[in-house]
Enzyme design. Structure first.
Site, mmCIF file in Angstrom:
data_model
loop_
_atom_site.group_PDB
_atom_site.id
_atom_site.type_symbol
_atom_site.label_atom_id
_atom_site.label_comp_id
_atom_site.label_asym_id
_atom_site.label_seq_id
_atom_site.Cartn_x
_atom_site.Cartn_y
_atom_site.Cartn_z
ATOM 1 N N HIS A 71 15.794 -32.478 -7.820
ATOM 2 C CA HIS A 71 15.294 -31.243 -7.204
ATOM 3 C C HIS A 71 15.875 -31.176 -5.789
ATOM 4 O O HIS A 71 16.120 -32.216 -5.165
ATOM 5 C CB HIS A 71 13.764 -31.327 -7.146
ATOM 6 N N ASP A 97 10.848 -39.521 -6.477
ATOM 7 C CA ASP A 97 10.187 -38.214 -6.487
ATOM 8 C C ASP A 97 9.316 -38.148 -7.750
ATOM 9 O O ASP A 97 9.827 -38.011 -8.860
ATOM 10 C CB ASP A 97 11.269 -37.131 -6.485
ATOM 11 N N GLN A 134 6.931 -34.488 -10.893
ATOM 12 C CA GLN A 134 6.741 -34.079 -12.287
ATOM 13 C C GLN A 134 6.215 -35.216 -13.151
ATOM 14 O O GLN A 134 6.071 -35.044 -14.364
ATOM 15 C CB GLN A 134 8.068 -33.563 -12.877
ATOM 16 N N LYS A 175 0.653 -29.458 -8.719
ATOM 17 C CA LYS A 175 1.189 -29.565 -10.085
ATOM 18 C C LYS A 175 0.270 -30.392 -10.973
ATOM 19 O O LYS A 175 0.528 -30.564 -12.156
ATOM 20 C CB LYS A 175 2.579 -30.205 -10.045
ATOM 21 N N CYS A 218 15.563 -25.004 -8.639
ATOM 22 C CA CYS A 218 15.819 -25.814 -7.439
ATOM 23 C C CYS A 218 16.658 -27.039 -7.785
ATOM 24 O O CYS A 218 16.410 -28.140 -7.248
ATOM 25 C CB CYS A 218 14.515 -26.243 -6.748
HETATM 26 N N1 PMP Z 1 10.553 -32.462 -6.935
HETATM 27 C C1 PMP Z 1 10.370 -31.980 -8.157
HETATM 28 C C2 PMP Z 1 10.916 -32.747 -9.330
HETATM 29 C C3 PMP Z 1 9.689 -30.792 -8.333
HETATM 30 O O1 PMP Z 1 9.506 -30.296 -9.558
HETATM 31 C C4 PMP Z 1 9.188 -30.102 -7.199
HETATM 32 C C5 PMP Z 1 8.457 -28.790 -7.349
HETATM 33 N N2 PMP Z 1 9.149 -27.837 -8.096
HETATM 34 C C6 PMP Z 1 9.399 -30.652 -5.954
HETATM 35 C C7 PMP Z 1 10.088 -31.835 -5.839
HETATM 36 C C8 PMP Z 1 8.892 -29.999 -4.704
HETATM 37 O O2 PMP Z 1 7.514 -30.009 -4.730
HETATM 38 P P1 PMP Z 1 6.677 -29.150 -3.657
HETATM 39 O O3 PMP Z 1 7.267 -27.780 -3.687
HETATM 40 O O4 PMP Z 1 5.288 -29.199 -4.188
HETATM 41 O O5 PMP Z 1 6.842 -29.824 -2.352
#
Ligand code: PMP
Length: 404
Positions: A119, A196, A199, A222, A361
């Site tokens: 991401h 990270d 997910q 999430k 993203c």
């Molecule tokens: N890493 C991953 C794998 C994600 O799916 C997301 C959210 N789409 C993020 C980072 C960023 O998370 P947040 O927007 O809650 O900071």
């Protein structure tokens, strides 16, 4: 027939929108009544600025904040509660590591390694850190099935590597990575392993203390909790060596005219008035998840994903990206020949099916996959087989209409 794992009526939004088929939990999950009530109850009975007042209500707010941290730490398998730092979420947690550990330890000539499936939140901070430090930024590529090419990754982790950053579960493909092995590769050259977990934490049981990684980031929204709260977990040995991230109230021990000393963990990394409401809501969310059980949640999602992959894969012109269902979490990303994901998702929306279309993203991943965007359906504990069949029927109808 696979029913939802929990009653839809536990989720006020789903009750308010009875025909909605919500297949976008990878972007954010819906919230159970228990979480909404915990937040209301906090504001109705406890609210005060914690850590600051000598009066009983402020002490109660401090206690609510601390109690929430304890519950969330237990859920994550973190024995030393003070090593769970509250942040706004995964993005802030990863930026914190890049700005503190990264800026302190990464120098010209060093290397930072990430993977192609990251991401942007676990890609851009490292890319920019390397640009600023004059360090090498290297990207481990994926196999055609959307899994990390482990020999390729191992070859990139050279003795000058300081950080290896990788996701636990891909938001774009659903791939579950072998993070313990990646952490070992990082440690073999003395690098830190940054994971990270955005997910992963909502969908599979995570016990931080046995993962072997040095930093683990996650987001509350999430995993049934509110937006604006999440965390970073690390070890005391590492956190103690790091400079603070932001400066201000609560994170200091003593402020002199010329010098300042820092508060103990976790306060050193939590400058300013904390998000008590968020912590209380997230604590209620992990209680809800624990009551259901993460192994049941994962099994439920795998069953739905398996069905969705099979049924979508049988439609003409549809290609599902990523690994087989047994090596992924609740995400199904797919492309339809001759149909743009945005057009498809708009037609699905007309059928009250909420999916995400775009690059998720993960532009570096999309570039390497040769697709500008995908349609992504993501499943959670409130989804059912009926959601899968409605999705497949709607995709079939929409792609017949849109294909040219
Ligand atoms: N890493 C991953 C794998 C994600 O799916 C997301 C959210 N789409 C993020 C980072 C960023 O998370 P947040 O927007 O809650 O900071």
């Amino acid at each position: 027939m696979i029913d939802s794992l929990v009653p839809r009526s536990d989720f006020p939004l789903l009750a308010t929108h009875p025909i909605l088929r919500y297949l976008d939990s990878a972007a954010t999950s819906q919230k159970p009544r228990a979480v909404i009530d915990a937040i209301s109850n906090y504001y109705e009975t406890v609210n005060a600025n914690p850590h600051r007042g000598a009066y009983a209500l402020s002490a109660a707010a401090t206690e609510a904040y601390q109690h929430s941290r304890d519950g969330i730490a237990t859920f994550l398998g973190v024995a030393d509660t003070d090593t769970l730092i509250f942040t706004r979420g995964t993005t802030e947690s990863l930026n914190l590591v890049a700005a503190t550990w990264g800026r302190t330890n990464v120098r010209a000539g060093d290397r930072v390694v990430v993977t192609r499936m990251e991401h942007h939140a676990n890609f851009v901070p490292w890319q920019q850190l390397c640009l600023a430090a004059g360090a090498e930024f290297r990207i481990a590529e994926l196999t055609p099935l959307g899994e990390i090419d482990m020999p390729g990754l191992a070859a990139l982790i050279t003795p000058n590597t300081k950080i290896v950053a990788f996701g636990h579960v891909s938001n774009a493909l659903g791939t579950i990575n072998d993070i313990a092995t990646i952490a070992q590769l990082a440690h073999a050259v003395g690098a830190v392993a940054v994971c990270d977990g955005a997910q992963a934490v909502p969908h599979i049981a995570v016990t931080f203390d046995s993962l072997g990684v040095d930093f683990y980031a996650f987001s509350g929204h999430k995993m049934l909790g509110p937006m604006g709260i999440g965390g970073l977990v690390s070890s005391r040995a590492i956190l103690d060596t790091m400079p603070p991230y932001q400066m201000g109230g609560d994170m200091i021990a003593m402020v002199g005219d010329a010098q300042t000393s820092w508060n103990v963990l976790p306060h050193k990394f939590e400058a300013g008035t904390p998000n008590v409401e968020g912590a209380v809501g997230l604590a209620a969310a992990v209680e809800y998840l624990s009551d259901v059980g993460l192994s049941r949640i994962h099994a439920h999602e795998m069953a739905l994903v398996d069905m969705a992959m099979r049924m979508l894969g049988e439609l003409p012109g549809v290609r599902v990206l990523g690994p087989p269902s047994e090596r992924r979490s609740g995400v199904v990303s797919f492309v339809v020949d001759g149909v743009h994901p945005h057009d498809l998702s708009q037609l699905l929306d007309a059928d009250s099916i909420a999916v995400r279309a775009g690059h998720h993203c993960a532009q570096p991943l999309m570039r390497a996959s040769g697709v500008p965007a995908t349609t992504r359906a993501s499943f959670y504990l409130y989804n059912s087989e009926a959601d899968v069949t409605a999705l497949v029927t709607a995709v079939e109808r929409a792609s017949r209409k849109l294909a040219h």
